[in-house]
Write a protein that holds these residues in place. Structure first.
Motif, mmCIF file in Angstrom:
data_model
loop_
_atom_site.group_PDB
_atom_site.id
_atom_site.type_symbol
_atom_site.label_atom_id
_atom_site.label_comp_id
_atom_site.label_asym_id
_atom_site.label_seq_id
_atom_site.Cartn_x
_atom_site.Cartn_y
_atom_site.Cartn_z
ATOM 1 N N ARG A 5 0.845 -1.191 0.000
ATOM 2 C CA ARG A 5 0.000 0.000 0.000
ATOM 3 C C ARG A 5 0.881 1.241 0.000
ATOM 4 N NH1 ARG A 5 -4.538 -0.923 3.406
ATOM 5 N NH2 ARG A 5 -3.035 -1.339 5.037
ATOM 6 N N GLU A 46 -9.318 -7.073 5.506
ATOM 7 C CA GLU A 46 -8.656 -6.873 4.217
ATOM 8 C C GLU A 46 -7.639 -7.974 3.936
ATOM 9 O OE1 GLU A 46 -8.942 -2.050 3.582
ATOM 10 O OE2 GLU A 46 -7.147 -2.855 4.530
ATOM 11 N N GLY A 50 -8.391 -10.214 0.800
ATOM 12 C CA GLY A 50 -7.673 -9.657 -0.343
ATOM 13 C C GLY A 50 -8.366 -8.436 -0.913
ATOM 14 N N ALA A 52 -9.771 -4.228 -0.509
ATOM 15 C CA ALA A 52 -9.547 -2.897 0.053
ATOM 16 C C ALA A 52 -10.933 -2.354 0.371
ATOM 17 C CB ALA A 52 -8.815 -2.003 -0.933
ATOM 18 N N TRP A 58 -2.217 1.400 -4.147
ATOM 19 C CA TRP A 58 -1.334 0.247 -4.059
ATOM 20 C C TRP A 58 -0.293 0.296 -5.168
ATOM 21 C CZ3 TRP A 58 -1.497 -3.664 -0.421
ATOM 22 C CH2 TRP A 58 -2.545 -3.579 0.483
ATOM 23 N N ARG A 74 -3.767 -8.313 -7.223
ATOM 24 C CA ARG A 74 -4.423 -9.101 -6.187
ATOM 25 C C ARG A 74 -4.899 -8.254 -5.006
ATOM 26 N NH1 ARG A 74 -4.258 -13.997 -8.107
ATOM 27 N NH2 ARG A 74 -2.497 -14.660 -9.352
ATOM 28 N N ARG A 75 -5.622 -7.231 -5.327
ATOM 29 C CA ARG A 75 -6.332 -6.414 -4.336
ATOM 30 C C ARG A 75 -7.621 -6.002 -5.011
ATOM 31 N NH1 ARG A 75 -5.751 -6.561 0.938
ATOM 32 N NH2 ARG A 75 -3.669 -7.158 0.365
ATOM 33 N N HIS A 76 -8.737 -6.185 -4.362
ATOM 34 C CA HIS A 76 -10.038 -5.993 -5.010
ATOM 35 C C HIS A 76 -10.895 -5.059 -4.179
ATOM 36 C CE1 HIS A 76 -13.277 -7.250 -7.686
ATOM 37 N NE2 HIS A 76 -14.035 -7.368 -6.633
ATOM 38 N N ARG A 108 -11.723 -10.707 -10.851
ATOM 39 C CA ARG A 108 -11.019 -10.830 -9.584
ATOM 40 C C ARG A 108 -10.072 -12.002 -9.689
ATOM 41 N NH1 ARG A 108 -13.186 -11.339 -3.415
ATOM 42 N NH2 ARG A 108 -11.142 -11.051 -2.500
ATOM 43 N N PRO A 109 -8.767 -11.765 -9.752
ATOM 44 C CA PRO A 109 -8.122 -10.465 -9.642
ATOM 45 C C PRO A 109 -8.244 -9.651 -10.939
ATOM 46 C CG PRO A 109 -6.459 -12.129 -10.028
ATOM 47 C CD PRO A 109 -7.781 -12.852 -9.902
ATOM 48 N N ALA A 133 -7.684 1.023 -5.188
ATOM 49 C CA ALA A 133 -8.657 -0.034 -4.933
ATOM 50 C C ALA A 133 -9.514 0.378 -3.744
ATOM 51 C CB ALA A 133 -7.940 -1.350 -4.641
#
Length: 189
Positions: A5, A46, A50, A52, A58, A74-76, A108-109, A133
């Motif tokens: 982040r 989180e 995975g 936000a 990020w 890989r952050r959704h 996703r992702p 995200a």
């Protein structure tokens, strides 16, 4: 690949007042503790999903492009690709034109597809993808089940704040928490 982040969320998915109502706390003497529990609970939700919850930025750093040409974020949920940067041997940065890649933010992702990306000349972390995200800027944008999971952790950690030994575990995650977040977890093989 390293994902970290760069800009923290500006708020939390639940307010101090909502958490105090959940805890049935009417005094102000533990506001700092409860606010800290809210931050920790958001971070736990989180980490386990995975996702936000509140808008945040990020960065994905990579040494080289994936063989299939798909960069997976890989952050959704990913809201926006801010930039894709490739570094030269001397550390000079070249920001790629957004027209040189295709973004699929609904998956996703989330995925970025590059047909012929420039090779990074820096061996380590020669590629950076910056993105935002989150569900939104306020807790009202966050799905209710995820907010309930945050409140459940806050209440549980508030009640069990004393030290517990290995024989007394698990007291760190309450029963029912996994059920609340199960639909938001990504499958693992």
């Amino acid at each position: 690949m390293t994902l970290y982040r760069t800009v923290d969320p500006a708020g939390e998915p639940v307010t101090l007042a909502e958490a105090k109502a959940q805890l049935r706390v009417a005094h102000d003497s533990e506001d700092v503790l409860i606010a800290g529990l809210i931050r920790a609970a958001r971070a736990e939700v989180e980490a386990q999903t995975g996702m936000a919850l509140i808008d945040q930025s990020w960065r994905l750093s990579m040494d080289d492009w994936p063989h299939d040409g798909l960069v997976r974020l890989r952050r959704h949920p990913v809201k926006e690709i801010l930039s894709v940067t490739v570094y030269g041997e001397e550390g000079e940065a070249a920001v790629l034109d957004p027209g040189s890649y295709e973004a699929d933010l609904a998956s996703r992702p989330a995925r970025l597809h590059f047909t012929s990306p420039p090779a990074p000349e820096r061996r380590l972390n020669g590629i950076e993808v910056d993105f935002t995200a989150g569900f939104g800027e306020a807790g009202t944008d966050v799905p209710d089940l995820l907010k309930r999971a945050v409140l459940m952790l806050v209440a549980h950690w508030y009640e069990f704040r004393a030290a517990y030994g290995a024989a007394d575990q698990p007291v760190s995650i309450p029963a029912g928490f996994d059920r609340l977040i199960s639909t938001y977890r990504t499958g693992r093989l």
